[in-house]
Design a protein around this motif. Structure first.
Motif, short mmCIF file in Angstrom:
data_model
loop_
_atom_site.label_atom_id
_atom_site.label_comp_id
_atom_site.label_asym_id
_atom_site.label_seq_id
_atom_site.Cartn_x
_atom_site.Cartn_y
_atom_site.Cartn_z
N MET A 1 40.04 -5.39 32.36
CA MET A 1 39.22 -6.04 33.38
C MET A 1 40.04 -6.20 34.67
O MET A 1 39.58 -5.91 35.77
CB MET A 1 38.74 -7.40 32.89
N TYR A 2 41.30 -6.64 34.48
CA TYR A 2 42.18 -6.88 35.61
C TYR A 2 42.47 -5.57 36.36
O TYR A 2 42.29 -5.47 37.57
CB TYR A 2 43.49 -7.50 35.10
N GLU A 3 42.86 -4.57 35.58
CA GLU A 3 43.21 -3.28 36.17
C GLU A 3 42.05 -2.67 36.93
O GLU A 3 42.21 -2.18 38.04
CB GLU A 3 43.61 -2.30 35.06
N GLU A 4 40.88 -2.70 36.29
CA GLU A 4 39.71 -2.07 36.91
C GLU A 4 39.31 -2.81 38.19
O GLU A 4 38.62 -2.26 39.04
CB GLU A 4 38.54 -2.01 35.92
N CYS A 5 39.74 -4.06 38.29
CA CYS A 5 39.49 -4.82 39.52
C CYS A 5 40.49 -4.44 40.60
O CYS A 5 40.12 -4.00 41.68
CB CYS A 5 39.55 -6.31 39.23
N VAL A 6 41.77 -4.58 40.28
CA VAL A 6 42.79 -4.42 41.33
C VAL A 6 42.95 -2.98 41.77
O VAL A 6 43.47 -2.71 42.86
CB VAL A 6 44.16 -4.99 40.89
N THR A 7 42.49 -2.03 40.95
CA THR A 7 42.56 -0.63 41.37
C THR A 7 41.33 -0.22 42.16
O THR A 7 41.25 0.90 42.65
CB THR A 7 42.67 0.31 40.15
N GLY A 8 40.38 -1.11 42.28
CA GLY A 8 39.15 -0.79 43.01
C GLY A 8 38.16 0.02 42.21
O GLY A 8 37.14 0.46 42.71
N GLU B 1 38.93 -15.85 36.17
CA GLU B 1 39.53 -17.08 35.63
C GLU B 1 38.83 -17.52 34.35
O GLU B 1 39.47 -17.82 33.34
CB GLU B 1 39.46 -18.20 36.69
N TYR B 2 37.50 -17.54 34.36
CA TYR B 2 36.76 -17.97 33.16
C TYR B 2 37.00 -17.02 32.00
O TYR B 2 37.15 -17.45 30.85
CB TYR B 2 35.25 -18.04 33.45
N CYS B 3 37.00 -15.72 32.32
CA CYS B 3 37.22 -14.73 31.26
C CYS B 3 38.62 -14.89 30.67
O CYS B 3 38.80 -14.89 29.45
CB CYS B 3 37.04 -13.31 31.79
N LYS B 4 39.59 -15.04 31.56
CA LYS B 4 40.99 -15.19 31.12
C LYS B 4 41.18 -16.47 30.29
O LYS B 4 41.82 -16.47 29.25
CB LYS B 4 41.89 -15.22 32.35
N ASN B 5 40.60 -17.56 30.76
CA ASN B 5 40.88 -18.86 30.14
C ASN B 5 39.95 -19.20 28.98
O ASN B 5 40.26 -20.07 28.18
CB ASN B 5 40.79 -19.97 31.18
N HIS B 6 38.79 -18.52 28.92
CA HIS B 6 37.80 -18.93 27.92
C HIS B 6 37.10 -17.78 27.20
O HIS B 6 37.02 -17.77 25.99
CB HIS B 6 36.73 -19.82 28.56
N PHE B 7 36.54 -16.81 27.97
CA PHE B 7 35.57 -15.91 27.35
C PHE B 7 36.18 -14.70 26.64
O PHE B 7 35.67 -14.26 25.62
CB PHE B 7 34.55 -15.42 28.40
N ILE B 8 37.24 -14.12 27.20
CA ILE B 8 37.80 -12.89 26.62
C ILE B 8 39.08 -13.21 25.85
O ILE B 8 40.11 -13.55 26.43
CB ILE B 8 38.08 -11.84 27.72
N LYS B 9 38.96 -13.13 24.52
CA LYS B 9 40.11 -13.51 23.68
C LYS B 9 41.12 -12.36 23.56
O LYS B 9 42.30 -12.59 23.36
CB LYS B 9 39.65 -13.90 22.27
N ASP B 10 40.60 -11.14 23.66
CA ASP B 10 41.45 -9.97 23.42
C ASP B 10 42.26 -9.62 24.67
O ASP B 10 41.70 -9.38 25.74
CB ASP B 10 40.54 -8.79 23.01
N ASP B 11 43.58 -9.56 24.52
CA ASP B 11 44.45 -9.32 25.67
C ASP B 11 44.19 -7.96 26.32
O ASP B 11 44.23 -7.84 27.54
CB ASP B 11 45.93 -9.40 25.25
N LYS B 12 43.96 -6.94 25.47
CA LYS B 12 43.77 -5.59 26.02
C LYS B 12 42.53 -5.54 26.90
O LYS B 12 42.53 -4.93 27.97
CB LYS B 12 43.65 -4.56 24.88
N GLY C 1 48.95 -19.04 30.69
CA GLY C 1 49.33 -19.90 31.80
C GLY C 1 48.34 -20.99 32.16
O GLY C 1 48.43 -21.59 33.22
N VAL C 2 47.34 -21.23 31.29
CA VAL C 2 46.44 -22.35 31.58
C VAL C 2 47.24 -23.66 31.42
O VAL C 2 47.05 -24.61 32.15
CB VAL C 2 45.21 -22.35 30.64
N ASN C 3 48.13 -23.66 30.45
CA ASN C 3 49.09 -24.77 30.34
C ASN C 3 50.26 -24.45 31.25
O ASN C 3 50.90 -23.41 31.11
CB ASN C 3 49.57 -24.91 28.89
N PHE C 4 50.52 -25.32 32.19
CA PHE C 4 51.56 -25.03 33.18
C PHE C 4 52.72 -26.02 33.13
O PHE C 4 53.76 -25.78 33.72
CB PHE C 4 50.97 -25.03 34.59
N GLY C 5 52.52 -27.16 32.45
CA GLY C 5 53.59 -28.16 32.44
C GLY C 5 53.55 -28.98 31.17
O GLY C 5 52.58 -28.94 30.40
#
Lengths: 397, 397
Positions: free
Chosen positions: B348-355, B332-343, B76-80
Motif C-alpha cells: 500500500m505504501y509503495e504503490e502510494c509513494v511511487t505514484g 494511518e488507520y490501515c497501518k494502526n488498525h485495519f491491515i495486520k499483514d506487513d507485506k 510505532g503507534v507506541n512511541f514512549g
C-alpha cells in the motif's frame, strides 16, 4: 448585664443556662456580686460565640422552636444553628427528616463533649428523625493510620455500644461504615463538580488534596440520606465543623434541580473545656481530659479534684464574694453532662456564688458524686448495649 | 533524514514503521522523492512527540525489550514509555505483574484509537499480566450525567463485549465497576495524604476539587491491584494520561514503605487523527471520526472516501511525485488498525509513494476493503463475546 442570645437563653458572663423566671432574677443578682472580677478568657468566650454567629452567618439558637428541648438545648450548650425552622416544621407536621453524625474510630474512647452531639441526635431521633451514624474508618486509616479492619473492630467493640448506651435507639439507628458505603463515595464525585477551587479555598483556607477528599467525603455522608428520598436533615456538630455545613448547604442548593436535595440544617454546640480550663477538649491531646469511659473511680476523682475552678485567691475572699461558676470546669461538666436535675444544678450554682461552698466542698458534694454516677450509669448501659450490638447486623454480612 | 526514536523505529517524515532492512532503504529512497513537500502539520507532529519525550521525562519506546512485540509496538503507534524495563524483566523471569485500563461508559461506541490500548492490554495479558479493566461509571455520572445504573448497563451491553471482541480473554480479565470497588475509594483517601496542593497544581495546572477527586480516583484504580500483593504494573495510555502516571509513580514511591507499592510503568500511544487529518480523534466530538462499531458499510465507505489523504494538487503531479502516506489518514488507520499483514501494508505504501495509485484507487484497493473487513470481523467477534459476557459474573451478584 446578661446578653441575650436567642430567646430564652440568658448569658451570665459565659454561663448559659435557661432557668425558671424566678431563679433567673436571683442568678442575675448573684452574678452582679462577682461582676468586679473580669476573666478575660471567660469574656472572650462569650464574645467568641457572638462573633461566630455574626461572622458565620448562622442563627443564634432558639430552643423555643422545638418541643420539649433537651438538657443541652435548655442549658445553652447549643448556641447556634442553621435553618432549624425546617426541622421544627418537619417535627410539627410529622414529615420525614433525618439526623446524621459520625464516629472517628481512632481510639476506644470518646470525648466528653461528644455526649452533647449524641444527646442532640437522640433528641431528634425521639422526635422522629431517621438516624444515621457513620463510622469514618476510611478517614481514620488515611489520617491516623488505623487499618480499616481495626477501625471497624473498635467501632463494633466500643463506639457503637457507647452511642447506644448514651441514648440512641439501636432499632432506629442506621450505623454504617464509610469503607462500605458506595452511595457516599459515588456522591463525592458529583458534589466535587459543583465547587470551584477558589470557593474551596475561601471556605477551608487551602486546597490540599487530602482536605478536598476529606471535605467531599463528609459532604457525601451528610447528603446521601436524601438520595432517592429528598428531605430536610439536621447535623449536630461542634463549631469546627461549620465549614462542612456551609459547603454542603451550597452544594445541596446547586444539586437541587437534579437531585431535589434540601440544604441540611445544623445545630451547633460549644466546645468543652479541658480540665485545666483551656478551650477545647481535644481527642488528640492525651493530658488533662475526662473521657468516656472513665473506668477507674480513683483516677476520675483525682481529675475532678485537680480541675480548674472559679475559686478565689483566699478562703475568706471566696466566702465573701462567692466562687465563679462561669469559669469553673467542674460546674461546666456538671451543667452539660453530669447533673440532669435542674434543681440540683441550681443549688450547686447558688452554693457557689453565695460563698457557701468552697471549691473542695463543692467537688465533694457535687462534682465527684455526680461524675461517678454518670460513669457508673454509663458502664451499666454499655454492658447492655454490647449485647444489643451483638444481635445487630452492621455493615457487610 | 529519518529520525531515530528508540532502537528499531525509523521515523520517515512522521511515518513510524519498522520494516525489513531491505525495504527500509527503499522507503528512505522513496521518501527522498517527496522531500520538497513539507507539511507543517506532519513535521510538527514528529517534533511534538520528540518534545513530549524530552519534556515529560519519559523514555522513548524500545520494542526490542519485549518478546514478539505486537503490531502497534512494531509500527510505532507506541512511541514512549516509563520504566518498562521492570515489566520486561517480569515477563522474562515469569514474575507476577499486572496491566490495567479503563472504560468510560458514556456512549455505546469506542473510538478507534482505543483499539491500540486494548491491543497493548492484550499483549501484556498474553505475556502473563493479571488484567484489570475498570468501568468508570462514577466518573461518567459525575462528568457526563450518565446515571450509574445506565453506565453499568452500557458497559455490560457494549464495552465489555467489545473489549473481548478486540482480543481480551474473558477468562483472564477482571472487569470491575468503580461504583462498587471500595478498595479503590478507600485508597483515594490514603493517596491524597501524600500530595501537596502545589505539587498537584504543578502537575494538573489547577486544583479544582473535581479534578482532585478524579485524579485520585484514577490513582486508586492504578495502584489498587498491588494491595495485598505488591508487584509491577503497566498502564497502556494515550499521552494525555501522562500526568496521572507521573503522580501515581510519585505516590507509589511515597507509600512504598507502608504498602510496598511499585511505581507503575506506562506505555504511551500516539493520538489517532480525525478523518479530516486534525490531531486527536476525540470521543466527545461527533463529526468526522471512525468509531467502533461502524455497522453501516455504506456510511463507512463514505467516511473513508471523504478522509484527508496525502494526495497532490493534480493527478499528474501525484503520478510524478507520488502521494504522501505520512500525512494520509487512510494510511494511518490501515497501518494502526485495519491491515495486520506487513507485506500488504508495505505494498500500500509503495504503490502510494511511487505514484502508482492515486488516492481514489488506493482507497478502493486498500482503505475500503480492509476497513470493511475490520468491522465485519469485529461484528462477528462481538456477537460471540456477548454470549461470553452473559455467562460472566461482573460486579455485584
Amino acid at each position: 448585664m446578661p446578653q441575650t442570645l436567642g430567646k430564652g437563653i440568658k448569658r451570665l458572663k459565659g454561663v448559659d443556662y435557661v432557668m425558671e423566671e424566678k431563679k433567673k432574677e436571683e442568678f442575675i443578682e448573684n452574678d452582679s456580686k462577682s461582676k468586679v472580677i473580669v476573666d478575660p478568657w471567660g469574656k472572650d468566650l462569650v464574645q467568641d460565640y457572638a462573633r461566630l454567629i455574626r461572622e458565620f452567618g448562622m442563627d443564634s439558637f432558639d430552643n423555643n422552636i422545638f418541643p420539649e428541648p433537651n438538657l443541652q438545648m435548655r442549658r445553652g450548650v447549643n448556641f447556634g444553628g442553621q435553618d432549624l425552622e425546617q426541622i421544627a416544621k418537619c417535627i410539627k407536621d410529622k414529615k420525614p427528616f433525618y439526623c446524621l453524625t459520625g464516629i472517628m474510630p481512632s481510639s476506644e474512647k470518646i470525648h466528653l463533649g461528644t455526649e452533647t452531639v449524641i444527646q442532640n441526635v437522640k433528641y431528634f431521633q425521639d422526635q422522629g428523625a431517621k438516624t444515621y451514624v457513620l463510622i469514618a474508618d476510611v478517614e481514620s486509616q488515611a489520617t491516623r493510620q488505623v487499618p480499616i479492619e481495626e477501625g471497624k473492630r473498635r467501632a463494633l467493640a466500643f463506639h457503637i455500644p457507647a452511642y447506644i448506651a448514651l441514648g440512641l435507639d439501636p432499632k432506629k439507628t442506621h450505623f454504617y461504615f464509610q469503607s462500605e458505603n458506595k452511595e457516599v463515595s459515588n456522591l463525592v464525585a458529583i458534589c466535587a463538580q459543583k465547587v470551584t477551587e477558589n470557593e474551596f479555598r475561601a471556605i477551608y483556607g487551602s486546597v490540599h488534596p487530602a482536605k478536598v477528599i476529606s471535605a467531599f467525603t463528609q459532604m457525601g455522608d451528610i447528603l446521601h440520606p436524601q438520595l432517592g428520598e429528598p428531605m430536610p436533615g439536621v447535623i449536630p456538630v461542634g463549631i469546627d465543623q461549620a465549614p462542612h455545613i456551609r459547603m454542603s448547604r451550597d452544594v445541596a442548593r446547586r444539586l437541587r434541580e437534579e437531585y431535589g436535595f434540601f440544604p441540611p440544617s445544623a445545630i451547633y454546640n460549644k466546645y468543652t473545656s479541658a480540665l485545666d480550663g483551656s478551650f477545647k477538649m481535644s481527642k488528640s491531646e492525651g493530658i488533662g481530659k475526662i473521657e468516656i469511659p472513665e473506668k477507674d473511680t480513683k483516677d476520675l476523682e483525682k481529675k475532678i479534684n485537680k480541675a480548674f475552678t472559679g475559686g478565689r485567691v483566699t478562703k475568706e475572699e471566696q466566702r465573701a464574694k462567692g466562687g465563679q461558676p462561669d469559669i469553673c470546669v467542674v460546674f461546666e461538666y456538671c451543667k452539660n453532662h453530669f447533673i440532669k436535675d435542674d434543681k440540683t444544678l441550681s443549688k450547686m450554682y447558688e452554693e457557689c456564688v453565695t460563698g457557701k461552698n468552697l471549691c473542695g466542698e463543692c467537688k465533694a458534694k457535687y462534682g465527684n458524686p455526680y461524675a461517678k454516677k454518670f460513669f457508673e450509669d454509663f458502664a451499666k448501659a454499655f454492658e447492655k448495649a454490647k449485647k444489643d450490638v451483638a444481635k445487630m447486623k452492621i455493615g457487610k454480612e
